[in-house]
Design a protein around this motif. Structure first.
Motif, mmCIF file in Angstrom:
data_model
loop_
_atom_site.group_PDB
_atom_site.id
_atom_site.type_symbol
_atom_site.label_atom_id
_atom_site.label_comp_id
_atom_site.label_asym_id
_atom_site.label_seq_id
_atom_site.Cartn_x
_atom_site.Cartn_y
_atom_site.Cartn_z
ATOM 1 N N ASP A 66 -53.905 -18.963 -32.666
ATOM 2 C CA ASP A 66 -52.456 -18.214 -32.482
ATOM 3 C C ASP A 66 -52.544 -16.858 -32.862
ATOM 4 O O ASP A 66 -53.309 -16.316 -33.791
ATOM 5 N N GLY A 67 -52.163 -16.101 -32.127
ATOM 6 C CA GLY A 67 -52.251 -14.565 -32.246
ATOM 7 C C GLY A 67 -50.970 -13.940 -33.396
ATOM 8 O O GLY A 67 -49.843 -14.508 -32.952
ATOM 9 N N ARG A 90 -57.295 -7.604 -38.907
ATOM 10 C CA ARG A 90 -57.054 -9.182 -38.745
ATOM 11 C C ARG A 90 -58.268 -9.758 -38.835
ATOM 12 O O ARG A 90 -59.277 -9.408 -37.947
ATOM 13 N N THR A 91 -58.483 -10.936 -39.576
ATOM 14 C CA THR A 91 -59.720 -11.655 -39.427
ATOM 15 C C THR A 91 -59.280 -13.176 -38.970
ATOM 16 O O THR A 91 -58.322 -13.616 -39.606
ATOM 17 N N TYR A 92 -60.143 -13.839 -38.309
ATOM 18 C CA TYR A 92 -59.988 -15.467 -37.947
ATOM 19 C C TYR A 92 -61.500 -16.108 -38.286
ATOM 20 O O TYR A 92 -62.334 -15.270 -38.047
ATOM 21 N N ASN A 108 -54.089 -13.777 -24.052
ATOM 22 C CA ASN A 108 -53.270 -14.488 -22.942
ATOM 23 C C ASN A 108 -51.960 -13.728 -23.223
ATOM 24 O O ASN A 108 -51.306 -13.994 -24.156
ATOM 25 N N SER A 109 -51.582 -12.569 -22.569
ATOM 26 C CA SER A 109 -50.452 -11.910 -22.671
ATOM 27 C C SER A 109 -49.391 -12.647 -21.640
ATOM 28 O O SER A 109 -48.210 -12.077 -21.867
ATOM 29 N N ALA A 110 -49.406 -13.732 -21.075
ATOM 30 C CA ALA A 110 -48.425 -14.128 -20.228
ATOM 31 C C ALA A 110 -47.214 -14.791 -21.202
ATOM 32 O O ALA A 110 -47.876 -15.365 -22.300
ATOM 33 N N VAL A 143 -48.670 -11.681 -30.248
ATOM 34 C CA VAL A 143 -48.236 -12.461 -31.223
ATOM 35 C C VAL A 143 -47.734 -13.622 -30.571
ATOM 36 O O VAL A 143 -46.451 -13.570 -29.923
ATOM 37 N N SER A 144 -48.482 -14.854 -30.470
ATOM 38 C CA SER A 144 -47.819 -15.922 -29.746
ATOM 39 C C SER A 144 -48.601 -17.439 -30.230
ATOM 40 O O SER A 144 -49.151 -17.308 -31.261
#
Length: 219
Positions: A66-67, A90-92, A108-110, A143-144
Motif C-alpha cells: 500500500d502507498g 518513507r521506507t518499506y 499505479n496512479s489509476a 496513497v492507495s
C-alpha cells in the motif's frame, strides 16, 4: 525446482549399499536417492518459508504494498519515518531478502476499478541484505491500496553450503531410517516404505539449527 545436493555425495557419506534396501540394481537405488534429495530440498524450502529457486539462482518476486503517507513512527509495520539530514523519508520492507537485484518499483496512479497505469519510481535506495527500500524525499506515489509494485529477484545465486549440507543430511538420515525400518519388519517388501522427512530422526535438531539463519522471519 532445483535439488540442493548430489546423489554421489549422499551415497559416499551414507555408505549403504542397494542390497540393504532390497533394490535389485545400483541404478534403481540411485533413482531412489534422487527422489529423496528432491523431497529433502522441498522440505528445506517449506521449513525456511522460501519460494522455488530461492537457494539456487534466486526467485523472481512480484510484490504489492500500500502507498501510505508519512506516518508517525511505528504506525505501520512495513513503513516508517526515516530521519536523514532532517528529511523524512518513507521506507518499506520487502517480504523476502536478501535481494539479488531489483527489476522495477512502480506506482499505479489509476483509481480503483480503472485500468492500471504503472509509472516507474527511480528515486530510492535499497539495502540488498535486509530488503529495506528507502524512497527519496521527492519520490512521489499515490496513497492507495496495493498501488506500489516491487519486482525483484531474491535469494542466492549459488546454493549456500549450509543448505547443501542440510539436504545431504536429510537424505542420508532418510536412508538410514529406511534401513532400520527394514531390519525391524518381518515381511520384507520389494522397496522401502516412504519416509517422513519431518520426523525427528530424519529432520534432526542439528539440521534445524543449520537452517535457522535462512528461515524467513514473519513480520
Amino acid at each position: 525446482m532445483t535439488d540442493y545436493c548430489e546423489i554421489d555425495d549422499v551415497l559416499d557419506n551414507c555408505n549403504i549399499g542397494y542390497q540393504e534396501l532390497n533394490f535389485t540394481s545400483d541404478a534403481e537405488y540411485r533413482s531412489y536417492i534422487s527422489r529423496l534429495i528432491s523431497r529433502a530440498s522441498r522440505t528445506i524450502d517449506r521449513f525456511c518459508r522460501r519460494p522455488n529457486n530461492f537457494f539456487d539462482g534466486g526467485a523472481l518476486i512480484t510484490e504489492y504494498q500500500d502507498g501510505k503517507p508519512y506516518p508517525k513512527d511505528g504506525l505501520y509495520h512495513d513503513t516508517n519515518r526515516a530521519d536523514d539530514a532532517a528529511i523524512n523519508r518513507r521506507t518499506y520492507q520487502l517480504r523476502q531478502s536478501p535481494v539479488i537485484s531489483v527489476t522495477s518499483i512502480s506506482d499505479n496512479s489509476a483509481s480503483v476499478g480503472e485500468t492500471a497505469v504503472w509509472a516507474a519510481i527511480t528515486n530510492y535506495h535499497i539495502d540488498l541484505e535486509t530488503g529495506k527500500v528507502t524512497f527519496g524525499w521527492n519520490a512521489s506515489f499515490s496513497v492507495s491500496t496495493k498501488n506500489l509494485r516491487f519486482i525483484y529477484r531474491t535469494g542466492y545465486t549459488d546454493v549456500p553450503d549450509e543448505i547443501k549440507w542440510a539436504s545431504e543430511d536429510l537424505a542420508i538420515n532418510a536412508v538410514k531410517k529406511a534401513v532400520a525400518d527394514n531390519l525391524n519388519v518381518r515381511v520384507k517388501f520389494g522397496r522401502p516404505s516412504p519416509i517422513a522427512m519431518s520426523g525427528k530422526d530424519v529432520f534432526t535438531d542439528e539440521i534445524r539449527e543449520m537452517l535457522l539463519p535462512y528461515k524467513k522471519v514473519t513480520i
